[in-house]
Design a protein around this motif. Structure first.
Motif, PDB file in Angstrom:
ATOM      1  N   LEU A  43       4.769  -1.591 -10.352  1.00  7.38           N
ATOM      2  CA  LEU A  43       4.728  -0.045  -9.999  1.00  7.38           C
ATOM      3  C   LEU A  43       5.537   0.902 -10.878  1.00  7.38           C
ATOM      4  O   LEU A  43       5.216   2.052 -11.244  1.00  7.38           O
ATOM      5  N   SER A 244       6.550  -0.129  -2.984  1.00  3.82           N
ATOM      6  CA  SER A 244       6.583   1.424  -3.541  1.00  3.82           C
ATOM      7  C   SER A 244       7.591   2.219  -3.525  1.00  3.82           C
ATOM      8  O   SER A 244       8.243   2.755  -4.341  1.00  3.82           O
ATOM      9  N   CYS A 290      -0.321   2.919  -2.553  1.00  4.67           N
ATOM     10  CA  CYS A 290       0.226   1.429  -2.728  1.00  4.67           C
ATOM     11  C   CYS A 290      -0.086   0.645  -1.420  1.00  4.67           C
ATOM     12  O   CYS A 290      -0.500  -0.492  -1.139  1.00  4.67           O
TER      13      CYS A 290
END
Length: 312
Positions: A43, A244, A290
């Protein structure tokens, strides 16, 4: 009263399942941490790409001066003829022009002598080599590249105008660079989101397979598929949530590192620009996306296993 009792029961079940899921994750701390680390690393790439695009776009907006056209008049024009040409320019598509500034040949020479440092050398020249100039600023509605080019071509046809310049080369390059970062960021986001989806789906699928015996017992006791799947869905959402948060931390560290580099570069160009990070709405959106990806991946992995059991 019945609805209140049902909500209380569901809340108690949710707390119980979350507690059980958390305990299971803590029993496998290393595996849980490595999974979250992989998700966070995946991410971080699209997050940093987005931040780079955001700051480049901001720099383009901040440092791009008001768009202007520079019109050079023919040097053979007398002062009276130059004034007539300026009036024609002033009357040319007045709905598109916001401001017009006329600089005579004499004023151009004086300004050049002031900032160039060649005042004495220019005094030797008998004829003024500089043309009269008109600086034209269009209205914001007509400040885009296509409208500016159309306006330039029209002004070029006015008799007495020698040349019309639109210095937008560097802006086109910066726009192209912004476009490139946007496309790279979009591609990285798609690839990394797929990677996160596969990681969470694979981890949950493994957990479901390891809980095969427990699932069969719950089914024999009459538990619904939804009730059996809830712990795994929560686990996928937790993976997405924690991944995240860690990705946001990594992104903040990278941006903090780049701040020093950007400051060094901007100091060289004597401009002031500061990198901006994610605001609250962007952080919230990333976390929600997420969590949703974690839920979808876990849901697909769990349902596939339930279907396999149902066929037996």
């Amino acid at each position: 009263k019945m609805a209140s009792l049902l909500n209380t029961r569901l809340g108690a079940q949710t707390r119980y399942i979350l507690r059980a899921v958390w305990q299971d994750l803590m029993q496998r701390k290393l595996g849980t941490f490595l999974t979250i680390l992989v998700i966070a690393a995946s991410l971080t790439i699209p997050t940093v790409s987005y931040l780079l695009w955001k700051n480049i776009n901001q720099a383009k907006t901040e440092f791009y001066p008001e768009p202007e056209l520079t019109i050079y008049l023919n040097k053979n024009l007398s002062d009276n003829e130059a004034n007539i040409v300026v009036e024609k320019i002033r009357q040319f598509e007045t709905d598109k022009i916001e401001h017009l500034n006329f600089i005579s040949r004499q004023q151009s020479l004086e300004d050049f002598q002031t900032w160039s440092g060649f005042a004495e050398a220019l005094d030797i020249i008998e004829d003024n080599p500089l043309p009269a100039v008109v600086v034209l600023k269009p209205k914001k509605a007509f400040a885009n590249n296509d409208e500016m080019l159309t306006l330039r071509n029209g002004l070029q046809n006015i008799k007495g105008v020698q040349e019309v310049r639109l210095d937008n080369g560097w802006l086109e390059k910066l726009t192209a660079l912004t476009w490139l970062f946007a496309r790279i960021g979009t591609l990285c986001t798609l690839l990394m989101m797929i990677a996160v989806f596969l990681v969470i789906g694979n981890v949950v699928r493994t957990d479901v397979a390891n809980s095969h015996a427990s699932i069969e017992v719950q089914q024999l006791l009459g538990a619904t598929d939804h009730f059996i799947a809830r712990p795994f869905l929560y686990k996928g959402m937790i993976y997405g949530f924690l991944g995240s948060l860690l990705a946001l931390l990594f992104s903040a560290v990278i941006i903090s590192y780049l701040v020093g580099i950007v400051k060094y570069v901007t100091d060289m160009f004597t401009v002031k620009f500061e990198l901006t990070g994610l605001d609250f709405s962007e952080i919230f959106l990333i976390v929600v996306i997420c969590i949703f990806i974690g839920w979808v991946a876990a849901n697909i992995a769990t349902n596939k296993h339930m279907i396999t059991l149902g066929k037996r």
